[in-house]
Design a protein around this motif. Sequence first.
Motif, PDB file in Angstrom:
ATOM      1  N   PRO A 101      -1.634   2.407   7.192  1.00  0.00           N
ATOM      2  CA  PRO A 101      -2.654   3.366   7.647  1.00  0.00           C
ATOM      3  C   PRO A 101      -4.064   2.893   7.363  1.00  0.00           C
ATOM      4  O   PRO A 101      -4.319   2.197   6.383  1.00  0.00           O
ATOM      5  CB  PRO A 101      -2.311   4.632   6.856  1.00  0.00           C
ATOM      6  N   ASN A 102      -4.980   3.289   8.213  1.00  0.00           N
ATOM      7  CA  ASN A 102      -6.374   2.890   8.113  1.00  0.00           C
ATOM      8  C   ASN A 102      -7.063   3.479   6.882  1.00  0.00           C
ATOM      9  O   ASN A 102      -7.894   2.843   6.248  1.00  0.00           O
ATOM     10  CB  ASN A 102      -7.104   3.347   9.391  1.00  0.00           C
ATOM     11  N   LYS A 103      -6.733   4.721   6.556  1.00  0.00           N
ATOM     12  CA  LYS A 103      -7.224   5.431   5.356  1.00  0.00           C
ATOM     13  C   LYS A 103      -8.731   5.682   5.350  1.00  0.00           C
ATOM     14  O   LYS A 103      -9.303   5.953   4.297  1.00  0.00           O
ATOM     15  CB  LYS A 103      -6.831   4.667   4.081  1.00  0.00           C
ATOM     16  N   ILE A 111      -0.245   8.740  17.694  1.00  0.00           N
ATOM     17  CA  ILE A 111      -0.819   7.983  16.574  1.00  0.00           C
ATOM     18  C   ILE A 111      -1.853   7.021  17.134  1.00  0.00           C
ATOM     19  O   ILE A 111      -1.705   6.495  18.241  1.00  0.00           O
ATOM     20  CB  ILE A 111       0.284   7.229  15.793  1.00  0.00           C
ATOM     21  N   SER A 112      -2.923   6.807  16.375  1.00  0.00           N
ATOM     22  CA  SER A 112      -3.988   5.933  16.842  1.00  0.00           C
ATOM     23  C   SER A 112      -3.900   4.558  16.172  1.00  0.00           C
ATOM     24  O   SER A 112      -2.975   4.272  15.413  1.00  0.00           O
ATOM     25  CB  SER A 112      -5.352   6.580  16.588  1.00  0.00           C
ATOM     26  N   GLN A 113      -4.890   3.728  16.431  1.00  0.00           N
ATOM     27  CA  GLN A 113      -4.863   2.336  15.970  1.00  0.00           C
ATOM     28  C   GLN A 113      -6.277   1.860  15.726  1.00  0.00           C
ATOM     29  O   GLN A 113      -7.213   2.265  16.418  1.00  0.00           O
ATOM     30  CB  GLN A 113      -4.206   1.470  17.053  1.00  0.00           C
ATOM     31  N   LEU A 122      -3.050   3.240  12.675  1.00  0.00           N
ATOM     32  CA  LEU A 122      -2.394   2.027  12.189  1.00  0.00           C
ATOM     33  C   LEU A 122      -3.348   0.837  12.239  1.00  0.00           C
ATOM     34  O   LEU A 122      -4.084   0.656  13.210  1.00  0.00           O
ATOM     35  CB  LEU A 122      -1.162   1.719  13.042  1.00  0.00           C
ATOM     36  N   THR A 123      -3.315   0.040  11.201  1.00  0.00           N
ATOM     37  CA  THR A 123      -4.047  -1.227  11.206  1.00  0.00           C
ATOM     38  C   THR A 123      -3.117  -2.323  11.731  1.00  0.00           C
ATOM     39  O   THR A 123      -1.985  -2.047  12.130  1.00  0.00           O
ATOM     40  CB  THR A 123      -4.554  -1.572   9.800  1.00  0.00           C
ATOM     41  N   GLY A 124      -3.593  -3.546  11.704  1.00  0.00           N
ATOM     42  CA  GLY A 124      -2.845  -4.634  12.324  1.00  0.00           C
ATOM     43  C   GLY A 124      -1.462  -4.867  11.773  1.00  0.00           C
ATOM     44  O   GLY A 124      -0.556  -5.296  12.497  1.00  0.00           O
TER      45      GLY A 124
END
Length: 263
Positions: free
Chosen positions: A201-203, A91-93, A195-197
């Motif tokens: 999800p960033n979307k 998963i990314s960020q 993932l955001t902070g």
Amino acid sequence: MKFKEKVVWITGASSGIGEALAYAFSQEGAFVAISARNQEALEKVRNACAYPDKVMIAPLDVANFDLVPEVAAKIIDRFGYLNILVNNAGISQRSLVRDTAFSVDQQVMNVNFMGTVAVTKAVLPTMLHQHFGQIVVISSVMGKIGTPLRSAYAASKHALHGFFECLRAEVKEEGVGICIICPGYVNTNVTINALTGDGSPNKVKAESTANGLSPNEFAHKALKAIAAEKEEALIGGKELLTIYIQRFFPRLLRWIIRRVNVT
């Protein structure tokens, strides 16, 4: 067909790179075990494979460390051996360090690094006993460099390089190979699901990702690297130049990264 009758286990196989790799290995005639959290998505992938009867669904959240050995044992019991493990789950960020909850850092590290270690350790005794096997790690360009908004993600990918370089040195003479693949931009939902902070999800799909390699093209190149038993492979476009700039002109790359849009 280099992979005909080979047994391949792919994590993170319900979409994106993992899904494309499942199709590519199946087309080659391999026995394929596919894992991810979403069983329904895995069933769709199996049905779309060239040889669905040679595909085993093995649902797994790699961050559920206690469950990993059980799933690994089921796969090995089903086929009797394992030729290739593809550690792809991840998963990314997309968030600044100052805005990222520590729980998000933990989640990214648990999935990308600790989950990969758990799966690898679950199959390593079998490969050492067989005296053959290949462990493939899907890393990233971010395993080589660092940019804003990806601190935990970059850390997890850097950690993979350190761990698997050590493992390679330990098992090379025992018939087990390590192949670390570093993708650049691949047109998947990785930035949408990042993932955001706060962990949501960033979307948003980044333009750079949308303009990247197709998953199928990436999978084709990845299989060539795996077949050639490469120890490391860089797969992508012009973004791969950053790795060479980092190697030879690190101060220049830091200057560039501070001034470009890396979203």
